[in-house]
Design a protein around this motif. Structure first.
Motif, mmCIF file in Angstrom:
data_model
loop_
_atom_site.group_PDB
_atom_site.id
_atom_site.type_symbol
_atom_site.label_atom_id
_atom_site.label_comp_id
_atom_site.label_asym_id
_atom_site.label_seq_id
_atom_site.Cartn_x
_atom_site.Cartn_y
_atom_site.Cartn_z
ATOM 1 N N GLU A 75 1.010 -1.130 -0.028
ATOM 2 C CA GLU A 75 -0.055 -0.035 -0.030
ATOM 3 C C GLU A 75 0.826 1.177 -0.047
ATOM 4 O O GLU A 75 0.388 2.201 -0.552
ATOM 5 C CB GLU A 75 -1.053 -0.078 0.989
ATOM 6 C CG GLU A 75 -2.126 -0.862 1.185
ATOM 7 C CD GLU A 75 -1.559 -2.418 1.538
ATOM 8 O OE1 GLU A 75 -0.412 -2.505 1.989
ATOM 9 O OE2 GLU A 75 -2.312 -3.472 1.522
ATOM 10 N N LYS A 76 2.058 1.330 0.550
ATOM 11 C CA LYS A 76 2.777 2.363 0.715
ATOM 12 C C LYS A 76 3.986 2.325 -0.215
ATOM 13 O O LYS A 76 4.991 3.117 -0.131
ATOM 14 C CB LYS A 76 3.240 2.602 2.131
ATOM 15 C CG LYS A 76 2.115 2.869 3.076
ATOM 16 C CD LYS A 76 2.655 3.314 4.523
ATOM 17 C CE LYS A 76 1.551 3.340 5.622
ATOM 18 N NZ LYS A 76 2.138 3.587 6.769
ATOM 19 N N HIS A 77 3.891 1.553 -1.318
ATOM 20 C CA HIS A 77 5.151 1.359 -2.243
ATOM 21 C C HIS A 77 4.709 1.995 -3.454
ATOM 22 O O HIS A 77 3.593 2.340 -3.818
ATOM 23 C CB HIS A 77 5.444 -0.117 -2.605
ATOM 24 C CG HIS A 77 5.992 -0.792 -1.329
ATOM 25 N ND1 HIS A 77 6.323 -2.186 -1.285
ATOM 26 C CD2 HIS A 77 6.394 -0.538 -0.234
ATOM 27 C CE1 HIS A 77 7.022 -2.718 -0.167
ATOM 28 N NE2 HIS A 77 7.020 -1.584 0.626
ATOM 29 N N THR A 78 5.854 2.401 -4.114
ATOM 30 C CA THR A 78 5.897 3.276 -5.649
ATOM 31 C C THR A 78 6.541 1.930 -6.411
ATOM 32 O O THR A 78 7.258 0.987 -6.268
ATOM 33 C CB THR A 78 7.059 4.325 -5.372
ATOM 34 O OG1 THR A 78 6.697 5.162 -4.425
ATOM 35 C CG2 THR A 78 7.088 4.778 -6.821
ATOM 36 N N VAL A 79 5.621 1.902 -7.741
ATOM 37 C CA VAL A 79 6.103 0.989 -8.627
ATOM 38 C C VAL A 79 6.246 1.716 -10.019
ATOM 39 O O VAL A 79 5.576 2.863 -10.251
ATOM 40 C CB VAL A 79 4.869 -0.046 -8.844
ATOM 41 C CG1 VAL A 79 3.567 0.685 -9.383
ATOM 42 C CG2 VAL A 79 5.320 -1.031 -9.936
ATOM 43 N N VAL A 80 7.374 1.329 -10.796
ATOM 44 C CA VAL A 80 7.621 1.820 -11.931
ATOM 45 C C VAL A 80 7.691 0.737 -13.231
ATOM 46 O O VAL A 80 8.265 -0.329 -12.616
ATOM 47 C CB VAL A 80 8.964 2.601 -12.092
ATOM 48 C CG1 VAL A 80 9.209 3.081 -13.564
ATOM 49 C CG2 VAL A 80 9.177 3.616 -11.021
ATOM 50 N N ALA A 81 6.709 0.669 -13.936
ATOM 51 C CA ALA A 81 6.563 -0.413 -14.854
ATOM 52 C C ALA A 81 6.620 0.200 -16.226
ATOM 53 O O ALA A 81 6.034 1.357 -16.799
ATOM 54 C CB ALA A 81 5.237 -0.956 -14.711
ATOM 55 N N ASP A 82 7.115 -0.592 -17.292
ATOM 56 C CA ASP A 82 7.177 -0.640 -18.743
ATOM 57 C C ASP A 82 5.608 -0.828 -19.276
ATOM 58 O O ASP A 82 4.834 -1.664 -18.253
ATOM 59 C CB ASP A 82 8.111 -1.434 -19.314
ATOM 60 C CG ASP A 82 8.061 -1.486 -20.927
ATOM 61 O OD1 ASP A 82 7.916 -0.124 -21.346
ATOM 62 O OD2 ASP A 82 7.985 -2.244 -21.584
ATOM 63 N N LEU A 83 5.052 -0.451 -20.289
ATOM 64 C CA LEU A 83 4.066 -0.669 -20.866
ATOM 65 C C LEU A 83 3.835 -1.796 -21.800
ATOM 66 O O LEU A 83 3.499 -2.938 -21.185
ATOM 67 C CB LEU A 83 3.221 0.506 -21.507
ATOM 68 C CG LEU A 83 2.023 0.233 -22.057
ATOM 69 C CD1 LEU A 83 0.739 0.440 -20.861
ATOM 70 C CD2 LEU A 83 1.525 2.038 -22.767
ATOM 71 N N ASP A 84 4.248 -1.833 -23.061
ATOM 72 C CA ASP A 84 4.114 -2.936 -24.053
ATOM 73 C C ASP A 84 5.127 -4.026 -23.454
ATOM 74 O O ASP A 84 6.126 -4.001 -23.431
ATOM 75 C CB ASP A 84 4.476 -2.526 -25.527
ATOM 76 C CG ASP A 84 3.587 -1.343 -25.837
ATOM 77 O OD1 ASP A 84 2.151 -1.699 -25.890
ATOM 78 O OD2 ASP A 84 4.148 -0.375 -26.456
ATOM 79 N N GLY A 85 4.336 -5.535 -23.426
ATOM 80 C CA GLY A 85 4.952 -6.456 -22.968
ATOM 81 C C GLY A 85 5.177 -6.659 -21.492
ATOM 82 O O GLY A 85 5.591 -7.675 -21.132
#
Length: 493
Positions: A19-29
């Motif tokens: 709940e208190k975490h930050t996420v960074v994600a790519d989109l395609d794939g």
């Protein structure tokens, strides 16, 4: 180095306590199952540009593929961006990003990456090589992303894309890392990073935890209702995601489809109504009638009001064919070309309640009427809120469920030329229409029987929804146009 060795698989990532975490994600794939961005560039080229631009993109796609795989990701993506965007108005790019792309993105969300991405509630970032203007609306409104880091396109003072890019260019490799690095300091690095290819390694190395999304065959996409916000309204002419194979087939079929649609229109409007069902069979149009077709009352002044779900402008036409007699269609808006080509009479409403009520009463005295109280078409399996006007005017009400079948082109549009809706529907190789007549409302369930107009309208909406397997909603015509034309994503159910 193999991605499974460099970083663990996303399936090993726990989504508990994030709940208190930050996420960074790519989109395609990564967030999507499909790794290729080609379908979305094709949608941009066709829906924001033209069929000619889409054909050019198809022709250069082998070059883009070769550059991507044998020279650099950046070179291949630059080709796709230039052909898809050069010369387009920014407002058209934004309209396609808002009204067309979300539907196709939303149908392709990866379940494992979504499980982790949605669990990280503090901040969600998407970092992608795609132009930010193309994906930002979807990522923020439907995935709940707080910020999108993407490739920035160059725009002229006149508001047109040049097809060229602003510095630092395509966000791949080290540029993704630099973009992420600018958002964080060394003491507050992203908690979770998600990627799917070697060029994602640089930004993943900044994250406290990093995971790779690997290709899985026959992986079911996340049900749309589980997204941050499902897609209810969407636009565009293409029914299927334009993968290279589908796009090629569509482009090859297009000129034949145009000729076929013109032929179908010409033959059908010149065929006597009783012979039209047979003509449909000969022309490859599948027509199905279900339920008990009501018999026309012989007494004057007792016309039946058919209350129909609204999927395309052809709903009243197919209803008339099912009845074997002309039924006047009551419409809020219809193009002049559609009026000319329509084999049945049409009556325009003014949205002035008193004038419209008087007009409908006069028409009912002359014969049957069909009205679509949703006021506009919708493509998703939902019914929009019904206008209650019709319920006060007669106790002779027959609900009708209309359901078209399209495999290649949608037969309705918001941004496009509505005059071509009929032609696009008939351009499908084997279009179909299913008309289901429900039982006439008993007197006690009508306004004359003591029910309010809103109760009658809501009851009919529920009947039609149950017949079609759709969901009833409180969305209105205004909501649809706010979301698709003005981009107001605040509409709530």
């Amino acid at each position: 180095m193999d991605s499974k060795v460099r970083f663990p698989d996303v399936e090993k990532c726990s989504s508990e306590g994030r709940e208190k975490h930050t996420v960074v994600a790519d989109l395609d794939g990564t967030l999507t199952r499909g790794r290729s961005s080609f379908p979305y560039f094709m949608l941009m080229a066709m829906e924001g540009g033209s069929i000619l631009r889409a054909a050019v993109l198809m022709l250069v796609s082998p070059l883009a593929w070769a550059l991507y795989h044998f020279v650099s990701e950046e070179a291949g993506i630059k080709v796709l961006i230039f052909v898809s965007f050069a010369g387009l108005k920014v407002k058209d790019i934004e309209a396609v990003a808002r009204a067309v792309l979300p539907k196709f993105y939303a149908e392709d969300i990866h379940p494992e990456s979504w499980r982790v991405f949605s669990a990280c509630c503090h901040n969600r970032y998407v970092v992608t090589a795609n132009p930010r203007i193309m994906v930002e609306y979807f990522c923020k409104n439907h995935l709940g992303a707080d910020k999108v880091l993407g490739t920035e396109i160059q725009v002229t003072k006149g508001g047109r894309a040049t097809g060229l890019l602003l510095s630092p260019g395509v966000l791949v490799g080290d540029r993704k890392r630099d973009a992420v690095n600018m958002e964080f300091d060394e003491k507050h690095l992203p908690d979770v990073g998600l990627g799917d290819r070697a060029s994602d390694y640089p930004f993943l190395e900044l994250c406290k935890e990093a995971y790779m999304v690997t290709i899985r065959n026959n992986l079911e996409a996340v049900p749309m209702r589980e997204l941050f916000k499902p897609v209810v309204f969407h636009d565009g002419r293409l029914v299927q995601r334009p993968t290279p194979g589908v796009a090629l087939l569509t482009l090859l079929w297009f000129p034949f489809g145009v000729l076929l649609a013109i032929l179908r229109v010409f033959i059908c409007i010149n065929t006597p109504l009783p012979l039209v069902p047979l003509t449909y069979k000969l022309l490859g149009i599948k027509f199905v009638v279900r339920g008990n077709v009501p018999e026309a009352p012989e007494k004057a002044g007792r016309g039946v009001l058919f209350v129909c779900s609204h999927r395309t402008c052809l709903d009243p036409v197919f209803l008339s064919v099912a009845l074997g007699k002309q039924v006047t269609a009551v419409t809020y808006s219809v193009s002049r070309l559609t009026e000319v080509l329509s084999p049945i009479p049409t009556v325009r409403l003014t949205r002035d309640r008193e004038k419209d009520a008087a007009n409908i009463k006069r028409q009912l005295e002359a014969g049957h009427l069909v009205i679509c109280p949703e006021g506009t078409t919708c493509r998703e399996p939902v019914l929009l809120r019904f206008s209650a006007l019709f319920a006060e005017l007669t106790d002779q009400i027959v609900p009708v469920a209309a359901l078209p079948r399209m495999s290649m082109f949608h037969g309705n549009t918001v941004r496009g030329y509505k005059a071509f809706d009929v032609f696009f529907f008939l351009m499908n190789p084997y279009p179909g229409y299913e008309i289901t007549f429900l039982d006439q409302l008993p007197l006690e369930l009508t306004h004359a029987g003591g029910k309010s107009a809103f109760e009658v309208a809501n009851y009919i909406q529920k009947m039609l929804a149950a017949t079609l397997g759709f969901q009833c909603t409180s969305f209105t015509r205004r909501d649809k146009y706010l979301m698709l034309i003005q981009g107001d994503g605040s509409v709530k159910q």
